[in-house]
Structures are given as C-alpha cells and as structure tokens.
Scaffold this active site. Sequence first.
Site, mmCIF file in Angstrom:
data_model
loop_
_atom_site.group_PDB
_atom_site.id
_atom_site.type_symbol
_atom_site.label_atom_id
_atom_site.label_comp_id
_atom_site.label_asym_id
_atom_site.label_seq_id
_atom_site.Cartn_x
_atom_site.Cartn_y
_atom_site.Cartn_z
ATOM 1 N N LYS A 24 0.845 -1.214 0.000
ATOM 2 C CA LYS A 24 0.000 0.000 0.000
ATOM 3 C C LYS A 24 0.868 1.248 0.000
ATOM 4 O O LYS A 24 0.578 2.212 -0.726
ATOM 5 C CB LYS A 24 -0.897 -0.015 1.249
ATOM 6 C CG LYS A 24 -1.384 1.352 1.716
ATOM 7 C CD LYS A 24 -2.136 1.262 3.029
ATOM 8 C CE LYS A 24 -2.463 2.637 3.595
ATOM 9 N NZ LYS A 24 -1.330 3.293 4.283
ATOM 10 N N ASN A 25 1.936 1.245 0.808
ATOM 11 C CA ASN A 25 2.732 2.463 0.970
ATOM 12 C C ASN A 25 3.755 2.684 -0.141
ATOM 13 O O ASN A 25 4.538 3.623 -0.072
ATOM 14 C CB ASN A 25 3.406 2.463 2.348
ATOM 15 C CG ASN A 25 2.389 2.700 3.455
ATOM 16 O OD1 ASN A 25 1.222 2.985 3.182
ATOM 17 N ND2 ASN A 25 2.816 2.565 4.696
ATOM 18 N N ARG A 98 -3.774 10.063 2.433
ATOM 19 C CA ARG A 98 -2.674 11.026 2.573
ATOM 20 C C ARG A 98 -1.942 11.264 1.254
ATOM 21 O O ARG A 98 -1.123 12.164 1.134
ATOM 22 C CB ARG A 98 -1.634 10.527 3.595
ATOM 23 C CG ARG A 98 -2.226 10.321 4.959
ATOM 24 C CD ARG A 98 -1.211 10.410 6.031
ATOM 25 N NE ARG A 98 -0.642 11.725 6.202
ATOM 26 C CZ ARG A 98 -1.297 12.767 6.718
ATOM 27 N NH1 ARG A 98 -2.549 12.666 7.085
ATOM 28 N NH2 ARG A 98 -0.689 13.932 6.845
ATOM 29 N N CYS A 122 -4.936 7.699 8.675
ATOM 30 C CA CYS A 122 -5.324 7.270 10.022
ATOM 31 C C CYS A 122 -5.184 8.419 11.025
ATOM 32 O O CYS A 122 -4.264 9.224 10.922
ATOM 33 C CB CYS A 122 -4.430 6.116 10.462
ATOM 34 S SG CYS A 122 -4.720 4.641 9.478
ATOM 35 N N ASP A 324 3.558 0.735 12.060
ATOM 36 C CA ASP A 324 2.348 0.088 11.537
ATOM 37 C C ASP A 324 2.253 -1.396 11.921
ATOM 38 O O ASP A 324 1.211 -2.021 11.737
ATOM 39 C CB ASP A 324 2.287 0.216 10.001
ATOM 40 C CG ASP A 324 2.300 1.661 9.540
ATOM 41 O OD1 ASP A 324 2.206 2.565 10.380
ATOM 42 O OD2 ASP A 324 2.412 1.895 8.327
ATOM 43 N N VAL A 346 6.830 7.110 16.834
ATOM 44 C CA VAL A 346 6.582 7.730 15.521
ATOM 45 C C VAL A 346 5.325 8.607 15.547
ATOM 46 O O VAL A 346 5.310 9.700 14.981
ATOM 47 C CB VAL A 346 6.499 6.662 14.413
ATOM 48 C CG1 VAL A 346 6.272 7.310 13.048
ATOM 49 C CG2 VAL A 346 7.775 5.811 14.390
HETATM 50 C C1 LIG Z 1 0.827 6.332 2.961
HETATM 51 C C2 LIG Z 1 2.019 6.013 3.772
HETATM 52 O O1 LIG Z 1 3.077 5.712 3.256
HETATM 53 N N1 LIG Z 1 1.849 6.033 5.084
HETATM 54 C C3 LIG Z 1 2.966 5.679 5.932
HETATM 55 C C4 LIG Z 1 3.856 6.885 6.084
HETATM 56 O O2 LIG Z 1 3.046 7.932 6.602
HETATM 57 P P1 LIG Z 1 3.584 9.427 6.570
HETATM 58 O O3 LIG Z 1 4.427 9.601 5.372
HETATM 59 O O4 LIG Z 1 2.399 10.305 6.751
HETATM 60 O O5 LIG Z 1 4.461 9.428 7.881
HETATM 61 P P2 LIG Z 1 5.727 10.315 8.201
HETATM 62 O O6 LIG Z 1 6.937 9.446 8.146
HETATM 63 O O7 LIG Z 1 5.701 11.531 7.352
HETATM 64 O O8 LIG Z 1 5.449 10.735 9.700
HETATM 65 C C5 LIG Z 1 6.364 10.452 10.733
HETATM 66 C C6 LIG Z 1 6.307 11.532 11.779
HETATM 67 O O9 LIG Z 1 6.721 12.770 11.211
HETATM 68 C C7 LIG Z 1 5.783 13.787 11.509
HETATM 69 N N2 LIG Z 1 5.741 14.752 10.395
HETATM 70 C C8 LIG Z 1 5.639 14.307 9.112
HETATM 71 C C9 LIG Z 1 5.573 15.191 8.064
HETATM 72 C C10 LIG Z 1 5.601 16.576 8.339
HETATM 73 O O10 LIG Z 1 5.523 17.421 7.440
HETATM 74 N N3 LIG Z 1 5.690 16.990 9.639
HETATM 75 C C11 LIG Z 1 5.770 16.110 10.682
HETATM 76 O O11 LIG Z 1 5.862 16.504 11.842
HETATM 77 C C12 LIG Z 1 4.459 13.023 11.665
HETATM 78 O O12 LIG Z 1 3.518 13.750 12.379
HETATM 79 C C13 LIG Z 1 4.930 11.761 12.368
HETATM 80 O O13 LIG Z 1 5.046 12.002 13.750
HETATM 81 O O14 LIG Z 1 4.939 6.559 6.955
HETATM 82 C C14 LIG Z 1 4.532 6.204 8.277
HETATM 83 C C15 LIG Z 1 5.775 5.926 9.097
HETATM 84 O O15 LIG Z 1 6.413 4.776 8.631
HETATM 85 C C16 LIG Z 1 3.597 4.999 8.240
HETATM 86 O O16 LIG Z 1 3.064 4.797 9.535
HETATM 87 C C17 LIG Z 1 2.448 5.216 7.272
HETATM 88 O O17 LIG Z 1 1.765 3.990 7.065
HETATM 89 C C1 LIG Z 2 -0.812 5.019 9.034
HETATM 90 C C2 LIG Z 2 -1.072 4.313 7.950
HETATM 91 O O1 LIG Z 2 -1.450 4.767 6.752
HETATM 92 P P1 LIG Z 2 -1.767 6.253 6.236
HETATM 93 O O2 LIG Z 2 -0.486 6.992 6.251
HETATM 94 O O3 LIG Z 2 -2.246 5.985 4.856
HETATM 95 O O4 LIG Z 2 -2.800 6.800 7.151
HETATM 96 C C3 LIG Z 2 -0.927 2.841 7.914
HETATM 97 O O5 LIG Z 2 -0.907 2.285 6.796
HETATM 98 O O6 LIG Z 2 -0.868 2.224 8.979
#
Ligand SMILES: CC(=O)N[C@H]1[C@@H](OP(=O)(O)OP(=O)(O)OC[C@H]2O[C@@H](n3ccc(=O)[nH]c3=O)[C@H](O)[C@@H]2O)O[C@H](CO)[C@@H](O)[C@@H]1O
Ligand SMILES: C=C(OP(=O)(O)O)C(=O)O
Length: 451
Positions: A24-25, A98, A122, A324, A346
């Site tokens: 998915k990711n 997202r 989520c 996750d 995280v």
């Molecule tokens: C669609 C997808 O791929 N989702 C995955 C992606 O989410 P996603 O890409 O949203 O997760 P991030 O790695 O960006 O987030 C990690 C942390 O960074 C923080 N943050 C992020 C961006 C930002 O601009 N500012 C900030 O503060 C977030 O709030 C969080 O605390 O990676 C996460 C961490 O492996 C996974 O749990 C999700 O399943």
């Molecule tokens: C947090 C998750 O996904 P998303 O970033 O799409 O919300 C997830 O796949 O567990």
Amino acid sequence: MTDDVLVVHGGTPLEGRIRVRGAKNLVSKAMVAALLGDSPSRLFDVPKIRDVEVVRGLLGLHGVKVTDGAEDGELVFDPANVESASTDQINVHAGSSRIPILFCGPLLHRLGHAFIPDLGGCHIGPRPIDFHLQALREFGATVDKRPEGLHLSAPNGLHGTKFALPYPSVGATEQVLLTAVMAEGVTELRNAAVEPEIIDLICILQKMGAIIKVHTDRVIEIQGVPKLHGYTHRPIPDRIEAASWAAAALATRGHVEVLGAQQADMMTFLNIFRSVGGEYEVTDARPPKLGDPGQEGGIRFWHPGGELNAVALETDVHPGFMTDWQQPLVVALTQARGLSIVHETVYEQRLGYTEALNSMGANIQVYRDCLGGTPCRFGRRNFKHSAVIAGPSKLHAADLVIPDLRAGFSHLIAALAAEGTSRVYGVDLINRGYEDFEAKLADLGAHAERP
Ligand SMILES: CC(=O)N[C@H]1[C@@H](OP(=O)(O)OP(=O)(O)OC[C@H]2O[C@@H](n3ccc(=O)[nH]c3=O)[C@H](O)[C@@H]2O)O[C@H](CO)[C@@H](O)[C@@H]1O
Ligand SMILES: C=C(OP(=O)(O)O)C(=O)O
C-alpha cells in the site's frame, strides 16, 4: 454504520495460506510517479484497496488514462494528456487518503500549478505537513492555504535545493524525491527516510530516467533531469499486511503462510516475532524450469504451543520496528506471560485502540513517559505513547468500533482470538489497506460473517 459490521465467532486458530501483493505504501506513490513520465507506465501486483482507488480517481481527473492491463493487478497509466481538474472535482477525494499531498511536485512540473484537497489517513496524531510545504517552498513553489485546500504554483519553475528534514518523514522524503527528479540542478536531502518503500520508489524513478544517489547517513542526492519516461515495475510486497497476518497467527495460536512476504524487508519484525516465541520459516522463491513448476516465496508463521514471552520494543523509522506493525502485534502480546513494553515513537496518539482491547479482558496501561530505552520527541508533551501489557489475559467477545486501519485489524485479531461472538463495526475501513481481507479470513478458516 449498521450494515458495516462483521460478526466474528472467535476461538478458532487461523490456519492456511494467503498472498500479499504490492505494498500500500509504495503502490500509491508509484501511481503518482507515473504523472512525471512522457510515456505510459505499467505497474504490476496492484492490490484492490481503497487508497489505490483514490489515487486512480485523482489521476483520472488530471487527464491520466488508467486502464487495467492483461495480468490480474496490472495497471497501465497513460500521461499523454495531463490537464487541470476543478477544485470541486478534486475535493470529492478530500479526507480520504494522505497520498494527494504527493501530487504537488509532479503537477507543478506538468502544469505549473496544483490544488491539493484536505488529507485523510489514520487518526493517530496531528500529522502536520509542515516539512512538505517547507521543502516545496525551498524548491521555489508558492503555497497558498485556503479553506477549500492548498493552491500551489511555481511561476519561476522548480530548482534543486539543500534541505534537511527535522525528522526522517516518509512522506516528506517522497515529496522531495518526486519534486527533485525534474527540478533544475542538484538537490541534497539530509535526514531522509530510507524505508524499503522509499528505496522501491527510487528504483521506479531511476527506471524513468532519474539520477538519484543514496549515500550513507540518510543523505539522498538527486540530479534533476529535464524529462522522464514511463516505467514498468513489480512493487515490493506489503510487509505491513504480512506482519499483520503473522500477528493474527500468533494471537489465535494458528499457522499462516504468507505468500509474497519478503524476509529482507521484515527482519526487525521477524526478530521480535521470534523473541515473543513465535516460529517462522522463510521459503525462497524458485522460478519454474522444465519439469519443475517452481515455487512462490513467502514466510510461514505459527504459534508453536506453550506460552509466549513478554518483550520490550520501540517503534522507530527504518530499520527500526515499524509503527504500523505495532497494533496487530500488541494483540499477540496480551497472550504473553509477563509485562511487555511498547514505546511508540513515531506517532503521538497511536495507543488509543488499547481501550477496546481492555474492554475484552486485556490488561494494558498507557503512560505519558518514554518507557523504552530512548527518550523520544513525545516524552515531555503529555502524549500517552508508552504501553505496558500484562499477560496472559483471556480475551472475551465484545462489540467494537474500528477507529483506524491498523487498529481496525488489531480489533479483528482480538475478536478472532477471543472466546465468543464479537460484532466489529466500521470494518470497511480495513479495505483501505488490506486487500480482500474477508475472503482471506475465510481461507484461513475464520468464522466471520456479515449479518
Ligand atoms: C501512505 C504512507 O506511506 N503512510 C505511511 C507513512 O506515513 P507518513 O508519510 O504520513 O508518515 P511520516 O513518516 O511523514 O510521519 C512520521 C512523523 O513525522 C511527523 N511529520 C511528518 C511530516 C511533516 O511534514 N511533519 C511532521 O511533523 C508526523 O507527524 C509523524 O510524527 O509513513 C509512516 C511511518 O512509517 C507509516 O506509519 C504510514 O503507514
Ligand atoms: C498510518 C497508515 O497509513 P496512512 O499513512 O495511509 O494513514 C498505515 O498504513 O498504517
């Protein structure tokens, strides 16, 4: 909501074999990358999940023709006629995933402007997008936040930049990659995320003609190129789904073979799985030859009998224990003897689902302190982000409402492990990330039905 319910008769070990397809990711981002090419792209093993439908819809609105290929799970993207879409059309997808934030760079390159709806995903913390927007501004984009969504433009084009992420965010790293590949000049990204899904995205971009160097110490260097072409790619399998079924096997004292699961992407999970007392066996794939049908690779996971062991773990960025994986595994930890500790580093608010497990007889306390070995970003900020799980607990049936994707799967596992009949509401949310999960449950002998 009333017809979005699964009735689960628990207490039967899950036994059998299922298959996972593209992650998915990764798949959803590979679909966005197709926008950057000047010729069609072809993606295999695309699972039928909600996030794929959302991105397919958004690509369609922007003039990318998406068709099903000859193979089951194959999608073909033709970006010959990329065009603008109206904010009203795009906002149909507001709040559903997202991934729309990753359209910024590709749309700015292709159209000079972009509109991004409110994001979904989520609810496991505030999930800001400040790193994304800061990076885009560094590339030369202007960002206008309006009530209906984000309007971006790049009146002077996009230019390579030096940028350090405050935290190795997966999405922000992907944002930089998808923007830098066609920005003029060189981009250096420091403190980048290096999850396997990101490396696979880099492989796709490289196939398209990009020049990307992954250095040691989380540094990625991208040399912008003026044009990219389409790709043909078979994505990495979904390591989160694979781990979820592994946790389900352990929690229900069952035995599940996950075809497609890849050891290299799951090493950290496998170490914890073994420490808890689960057994697994990796089967390497063997291509078919004359007189030999070959063999699909995968991993068999099972509960060997006897008691499980308590463990202490911290979620972290790759190569740490994935956040996750946490929720499904905690259900198995309710069956381990002793005190397990889970420090979620995280996301600020990813332990809310433990209340539902407690309502089923689990004994889980959540704390504001960092109970792992390392203090994390959330330690002094009042977030309940550490859990102590005392076990083993006998789980009993309950009525549950699914709050998010992984918590949803953990509720499902708990219902399958519990004695009695549970009603799990909001199960459609699980389709956002788990392909055909109801059919897979049936294949594994679960007693679950729609009322
Ligand atoms: C669609 C997808 O791929 N989702 C995955 C992606 O989410 P996603 O890409 O949203 O997760 P991030 O790695 O960006 O987030 C990690 C942390 O960074 C923080 N943050 C992020 C961006 C930002 O601009 N500012 C900030 O503060 C977030 O709030 C969080 O605390 O990676 C996460 C961490 O492996 C996974 O749990 C999700 O399943
Ligand atoms: C947090 C998750 O996904 P998303 O970033 O799409 O919300 C997830 O796949 O567990």
